[in-house]
Design an enzyme around this catalytic site. Structure first.
Site, PDB file in Angstrom:
ATOM      1  N   HIS A 129       0.786 -41.645 -73.588  1.00 31.68           N
ATOM      2  CA  HIS A 129       1.403 -42.978 -73.569  1.00 31.68           C
ATOM      3  C   HIS A 129       2.854 -42.811 -74.001  1.00 31.68           C
ATOM      4  O   HIS A 129       3.242 -41.747 -74.472  1.00 31.68           O
ATOM      5  CB  HIS A 129       0.658 -43.920 -74.522  1.00 31.68           C
ATOM      6  CG  HIS A 129       0.702 -43.454 -75.942  1.00 31.68           C
ATOM      7  ND1 HIS A 129      -0.159 -42.500 -76.441  1.00 31.68           N
ATOM      8  CD2 HIS A 129       1.551 -43.753 -76.950  1.00 31.68           C
ATOM      9  CE1 HIS A 129       0.152 -42.256 -77.701  1.00 31.68           C
ATOM     10  NE2 HIS A 129       1.192 -42.995 -78.039  1.00 31.68           N
TER      11      HIS A 129
ATOM     12  N   ASP B  57      14.734 -37.402 -74.037  1.00 34.25           N
ATOM     13  CA  ASP B  57      14.684 -38.655 -73.289  1.00 34.25           C
ATOM     14  C   ASP B  57      13.935 -38.477 -71.964  1.00 34.25           C
ATOM     15  O   ASP B  57      14.215 -37.548 -71.202  1.00 34.25           O
ATOM     16  CB  ASP B  57      16.111 -39.146 -73.023  1.00 34.25           C
ATOM     17  CG  ASP B  57      16.136 -40.563 -72.473  1.00 34.25           C
ATOM     18  OD1 ASP B  57      15.215 -41.349 -72.784  1.00 34.25           O
ATOM     19  OD2 ASP B  57      17.089 -40.889 -71.739  1.00 34.25           O
ATOM     20  N   HIS B  58      12.964 -39.350 -71.737  1.00 31.75           N
ATOM     21  CA  HIS B  58      12.114 -39.307 -70.541  1.00 31.75           C
ATOM     22  C   HIS B  58      11.325 -38.003 -70.429  1.00 31.75           C
ATOM     23  O   HIS B  58      11.030 -37.534 -69.329  1.00 31.75           O
ATOM     24  CB  HIS B  58      12.939 -39.551 -69.267  1.00 31.75           C
ATOM     25  CG  HIS B  58      13.367 -40.986 -69.127  1.00 31.75           C
ATOM     26  ND1 HIS B  58      14.345 -41.554 -69.912  1.00 31.75           N
ATOM     27  CD2 HIS B  58      12.931 -41.977 -68.315  1.00 31.75           C
ATOM     28  CE1 HIS B  58      14.496 -42.823 -69.579  1.00 31.75           C
ATOM     29  NE2 HIS B  58      13.652 -43.108 -68.622  1.00 31.75           N
TER      30      HIS B  58
ATOM     31  N   GLU C 118       9.350 -45.394 -84.129  1.00 29.48           N
ATOM     32  CA  GLU C 118       8.498 -45.189 -82.954  1.00 29.48           C
ATOM     33  C   GLU C 118       8.221 -46.534 -82.289  1.00 29.48           C
ATOM     34  O   GLU C 118       8.147 -46.642 -81.057  1.00 29.48           O
ATOM     35  CB  GLU C 118       7.191 -44.512 -83.370  1.00 29.48           C
ATOM     36  CG  GLU C 118       6.327 -44.097 -82.201  1.00 29.48           C
ATOM     37  CD  GLU C 118       5.029 -43.469 -82.657  1.00 29.48           C
ATOM     38  OE1 GLU C 118       4.872 -42.253 -82.489  1.00 29.48           O
ATOM     39  OE2 GLU C 118       4.165 -44.191 -83.193  1.00 29.48           O
TER      40      GLU C 118
ATOM     41  N   HIS D  16       3.864 -39.059 -75.354  1.00 26.86           N
ATOM     42  CA  HIS D  16       3.146 -38.047 -76.136  1.00 26.86           C
ATOM     43  C   HIS D  16       1.649 -38.372 -76.188  1.00 26.86           C
ATOM     44  O   HIS D  16       1.211 -39.432 -75.745  1.00 26.86           O
ATOM     45  CB  HIS D  16       3.721 -37.904 -77.552  1.00 26.86           C
ATOM     46  CG  HIS D  16       3.459 -39.055 -78.462  1.00 26.86           C
ATOM     47  ND1 HIS D  16       3.736 -39.038 -79.810  1.00 26.86           N
ATOM     48  CD2 HIS D  16       2.939 -40.288 -78.233  1.00 26.86           C
ATOM     49  CE1 HIS D  16       3.401 -40.179 -80.359  1.00 26.86           C
ATOM     50  NE2 HIS D  16       2.928 -40.950 -79.441  1.00 26.86           N
TER      51      HIS D  16
ATOM     52  N   HIS E 232       6.708 -44.348 -75.794  1.00 28.37           N
ATOM     53  CA  HIS E 232       7.348 -45.208 -76.797  1.00 28.37           C
ATOM     54  C   HIS E 232       8.825 -45.363 -76.463  1.00 28.37           C
ATOM     55  O   HIS E 232       9.446 -44.448 -75.913  1.00 28.37           O
ATOM     56  CB  HIS E 232       7.257 -44.583 -78.199  1.00 28.37           C
ATOM     57  CG  HIS E 232       5.864 -44.534 -78.736  1.00 28.37           C
ATOM     58  ND1 HIS E 232       5.199 -45.648 -79.190  1.00 28.37           N
ATOM     59  CD2 HIS E 232       5.011 -43.498 -78.901  1.00 28.37           C
ATOM     60  CE1 HIS E 232       3.996 -45.300 -79.613  1.00 28.37           C
ATOM     61  NE2 HIS E 232       3.845 -43.996 -79.441  1.00 28.37           N
TER      62      HIS E 232
ATOM     63  N   CYS F 250      -3.814 -43.439 -79.616  1.00 28.28           N
ATOM     64  CA  CYS F 250      -2.766 -42.406 -79.484  1.00 28.28           C
ATOM     65  C   CYS F 250      -3.342 -41.093 -78.976  1.00 28.28           C
ATOM     66  O   CYS F 250      -2.583 -40.186 -78.615  1.00 28.28           O
ATOM     67  CB  CYS F 250      -2.065 -42.186 -80.819  1.00 28.28           C
ATOM     68  SG  CYS F 250      -0.995 -43.547 -81.260  1.00 28.28           S
TER      69      CYS F 250
HETATM   70 NI    NI Z   1       2.229 -42.871 -79.806  1.00 30.02          NI
END
Ligand code: NI
Length: 137
Positions: free
Chosen positions: A39, A79-80, A128, A14, A41, A33
């Site tokens: 990036h 996911d992904h 997260e 995100h 998580h 962020c």
């Molecule tokens: Ni983040």
């Protein structure tokens, strides 16, 4: 009250960014962020439900049924994925942990009855990172 919790892992990317603000203002508000390329998580999602223990099965809910509904409604969709653009039910939302956890809560509250009628969604915990955790009850 007796509860049972199922824990899931998924990866997603995100970027925290408000389009009405400049890049430097975004960086001031969101720090790294807001990096333009985004990036990722490794999220941990904990879903807690309550209900009566069935005297015959000894279970509140068959954990396989809980796993199936959370996998179908949440995990398979995030996911992904890039949370900013790949997930219809996050469209137009800023994908902070708070907003993401709330969207998961709303979605599961509407869909958990598809697997078990007398179940109450008690808690959603979204980690997260091991150090950044949102809890909704
Ligand atoms: Ni983040």
């Amino acid at each position: 009250v007796i509860t049972i919790t199922k824990i899931f892992n998924f990866c997603a990317g995100h970027r925290l960014h408000l389009p009405e603000m400049s890049d430097s203002e975004n960086f001031e508000l969101f720090g790294a962020c807001s990096n333009p390329a985004g990036h990722g998580h490794n999220y941990v999602l904990e879903i807690t439900v309550s209900g009566n223990v069935d005297p015959k099965t000894g279970m509140i809910i068959d954990l396989k049924d809980l796993k199936d509904v959370v996998t179908r409604e949440i995990i398979d969709q995030v996911d992904h994925k890039n949370l900013n653009c790949d997930v219809p039910w996050l469209s137009g939302k800023i994908p902070t942990t708070e907003v993401f956890a709330d969207a998961i809560w709303q979605r599961l509250r509407e869909n958990i009855f598809s697997v078990a009628r007398r179940i109450t969604l008690m808690k959603v915990v979204l980690r997260e990172t091991p150090f950044n955790v949102v809890e909704i009850t």
